[in-house]
Design a protein around this motif. Structure first.
Motif, PDB file in Angstrom:
ATOM      1  N   SER A 164      -3.081  -1.378  -2.433  1.00  0.00           N
ATOM      2  CA  SER A 164      -2.766  -2.098  -3.672  1.00  0.00           C
ATOM      3  C   SER A 164      -1.690  -1.376  -4.476  1.00  0.00           C
ATOM      4  CB  SER A 164      -4.023  -2.269  -4.523  1.00  0.00           C
ATOM      5  OG  SER A 164      -4.559  -1.012  -4.885  1.00  0.00           O
ATOM      6  N   VAL A 165      -1.602  -0.065  -4.320  1.00  0.00           N
ATOM      7  CA  VAL A 165      -0.568   0.719  -5.007  1.00  0.00           C
ATOM      8  C   VAL A 165       0.692   0.808  -4.158  1.00  0.00           C
ATOM      9  CG1 VAL A 165       0.019   3.024  -5.888  1.00  0.00           C
ATOM     10  CG2 VAL A 165      -2.251   2.046  -6.331  1.00  0.00           C
ATOM     11  N   ASP A 166       0.523   1.033  -2.863  1.00  0.00           N
ATOM     12  CA  ASP A 166       1.655   1.136  -1.945  1.00  0.00           C
ATOM     13  C   ASP A 166       1.374   0.270  -0.725  1.00  0.00           C
ATOM     14  OD1 ASP A 166       3.793   1.760  -0.358  1.00  0.00           O
ATOM     15  OD2 ASP A 166       3.264   3.879  -0.083  1.00  0.00           O
ATOM     16  N   PRO A 167       1.819  -0.981  -0.719  1.00  0.00           N
ATOM     17  CA  PRO A 167       1.504  -1.910   0.377  1.00  0.00           C
ATOM     18  C   PRO A 167       2.308  -1.687   1.652  1.00  0.00           C
ATOM     19  CG  PRO A 167       2.897  -2.983  -1.249  1.00  0.00           C
ATOM     20  CD  PRO A 167       2.575  -1.629  -1.811  1.00  0.00           C
ATOM     21  N   ASN A 168       3.184  -0.696   1.661  1.00  0.00           N
ATOM     22  CA  ASN A 168       4.017  -0.456   2.840  1.00  0.00           C
ATOM     23  C   ASN A 168       3.163  -0.009   4.026  1.00  0.00           C
ATOM     24  OD1 ASN A 168       6.161   0.053   4.589  1.00  0.00           O
ATOM     25  ND2 ASN A 168       6.451   2.133   3.804  1.00  0.00           N
ATOM     26  N   GLN A 169       3.179  -0.799   5.082  1.00  0.00           N
ATOM     27  CA  GLN A 169       2.439  -0.464   6.303  1.00  0.00           C
ATOM     28  C   GLN A 169       3.237   0.439   7.230  1.00  0.00           C
ATOM     29  OE1 GLN A 169      -0.610  -1.348   7.334  1.00  0.00           O
ATOM     30  NE2 GLN A 169      -1.242  -2.947   5.910  1.00  0.00           N
TER      31      GLN A 169
END
Length: 542
Positions: A164-169
């Protein structure tokens, strides 16, 4: 302890039910949003219990986590139907090969959320001490998870925020050094936030605490130090159980580390914990494994279990002599490793190995066996005149007693506890580190011999060189922690795993010990490679 398990069940069932679609993706089964949930101290405790709950799953300690490592060393043998995959160098044939990656990153994901949300709980609704403790536990579990990952997979993606804070997969693999930097940072934060077990603020039984954080810091530093070291080390093994010297080279990825600096940190942290007086050894080695002594004295951190609940495991069924589902257990200590002890005086085999036992049969009486075959005068007849048998070959199975004392031995799952860290390891870590920093001085001998003398073994030989003392400590760790999921990690961190295993070639009960480069690390799951475009290749050989 009952309170801990109730909270764990609540956390696992209500808040932290997860989807298998993505390792770091939490699927919501409630209308309560994370922001609404984190509103009190009780919420914080339930949330951190949700991190612990992942330990009790088929991702980790219910089987795959120790199946992929504990079965894969030079001191273990067992039934071919059980060791034929990971235990024979074929982890890809084991159904749970990808599960540790998923489980460890799920721990990290949950820890990230706790670390982001708990600071925002209003001070009126949570005490400063509870906030500090919960944060410390989350820091520790995140650091511990990354420590397992770096040992199993090498450098890994560092995900330090929730999706939720960093959605980068798409996060690339960090270097081994960067991964260790993160581990140390997390464990130091845990140390500063947590309380010693003797402090009432440390929380419920079974949780990690300040002493556990210090113990793991010492272990992490020693792992780095040994991985970066050059020199030689001698290991007893091969088919003839002789002493073989090996040239110790730097483990891949550890070349930028300063071995002596790491060992200095390991020594100092271990000594700090020793001087704290928080832990002591049991006077009698056999007492370690009694149900009544769980979580006491030298038990720094154990994977908990509870009879009559869902928190049960297969340890008793697979690792003890008389096994309810199998008749006989599936895993045992090798004959060669048994002979590494002073078999007539060392209680780690006198009391730690089952010498007379009966194969479990649900209806009729099973066969009586004794071990070892070369001690027939001592073990072939018991005090009541009952006879026991051993054919001198396939009957020679050294079943350990570590997981024998359970509430219900006549069922397939039991409440056996699994040790993650015992105080004896801290003493041996100090001895190892002191030898690498200063040499085999009186202090190194002192803490080594505390472990040996407790089990009635003789003192370590005087006058050992630095290389000889290094080798002796490695073998002592093998004796002290047999079937506690430590040996393979030791061989890996010393850079001699392939040499030691291949020196055996074909082990007891025809279990293959032949290994290749690909066995040094587990493969990154294909699901991660598919979802994370920043990882472009797998580990060597996979």
């Amino acid at each position: 302890m009952k309170r801990l398990h109730i909270l764990l069940i609540a956390a696992a069932g209500l808040l932290f039910t997860t989807s298998c679609k993505k390792t770091l993706e939490e699927k919501a089964y409630s209308f309560i949003s994370p922001d609404d949930f984190y509103s009190s101290g009780d919420d914080a405790k339930v949330a951190v219990n949700g991190i612990y709950s992942e330990l009790y799953t088929y991702d980790l300690y219910l089987q795959p986590f120790w199946n992929l490592t504990l079965l894969d060393d030079d001191h273990v043998s067992g039934a071919d139907w059980y060791l034929g995959a990971a235990g024979a160098g074929n982890p890809q044939s084991y159904w749970g090969i990808d599960r540790p990656w998923a489980g460890l990153y799920l721990i990290i994901a949950r820890a990230n959320t706790v670390l982001e949300k708990v600071p925002g709980i209003a001070s009126a609704n949570i005490t400063d001490d509870l906030r500090s403790r919960v944060m410390g536990e989350a820091y520790f579990l995140r650091g511990w998870a990354y420590f397992q990952l770096v040992q199993l997979y090498g450098g890994v993606p560092l995900r330090m925020h929730s999706l939720s804070v960093d959605p980068n997969q798409n996060v690339p693999r960090s270097s081994v050094k960067a991964t260790y930097d993160s581990i140390i940072s997390n464990l130091k934060n845990a140390e500063s936030h947590l309380f010693y077990a003797s402090d009432s603020r440390s929380g419920e039984t079974g949780r990690v605490n300040k002493g556990v954080a210090q113990g793991f810091l010492a272990k992490v530093y020693a792992t780095m130090g040994s991985g970066a070291l050059t020199g030689s080390i001698t290991v007893r093994g091969g088919e003839d159980n002789a002493f073989y010297p090996y040239t110790k080279t730097v483990v891949a990825g550890y070349d930028s580390l300063d071995s002596k600096a790491c060992y200095t940190l390991a020594r100092d942290k271990a000594l700090e914990l020793i001087n704290s007086g928080e832990y002591t050894l049991f006077d009698n080695w056999a007492d370690i494994w009694l149900k009544a002594n769980r979580n006491l004295k030298e038990h720094m951190w154990e994977i908990q279990s509870l009879a009559g609940s869902s928190f049960l495991n297969d340890l008793h069924a697979y690792f003890t002599a008389g096994s309810y589902p199998f008749g006989l257990g599936a895993v045992w200590m090798t004959n060669n490793h048994y002979l590494n002890y002073e078999e007539d005086i060392d209680t780690r085999v006198l009391d730690g190995v089952t010498h007379q036992y009966t194969a479990y049969r649900a209806v009729s009486a099973g066969t009586n066996y004794y071990y070892p075959s070369w001690k027939s005068a001592k073990y072939s007849t018991d005090a009541s005149g009952n006879s026991y048998y051993n054919n001198g070959g396939t009957d020679d199975k050294a079943f350990v007693t570590k997981f024998s004392d359970v509430s219900s031995p006549d069922v397939s799952t039991s409440d056996a506890f699994f040790p993650v860290m015992r105080y004896s390891e801290v003493l041996l870590l100090y001895a190892e580190a002191e030898n690498e920093v200063t040499g085999p001085d009186a202090n190194a001998y002192l803490y080594l011999n505390k472990v040996r003398l407790r089990s009635k073994a003789t003192s370590a030989p005087a006058g050992l060189s630095q290389d000889e003392f290094r080798s002796f400590v490695l073998e002592e760790r093998g004796r002290e922690f047999s079937l506690e999921n430590i040996r393979k990690y030791d061989l890996l961190r010393w850079g001699v795993y392939l040499q030691v295993m291949n020196k055996i070639s074909l082990g007891q009960n025809n279990i293959s010990k032949v290994r290749t480069t690909k066995n040094l690390l587990l493969p990154i799951p294909t699901s991660e490679l598919s979802a994370n475009s920043a990882i472009t290749s797998n580990n060597p050989g996979w």
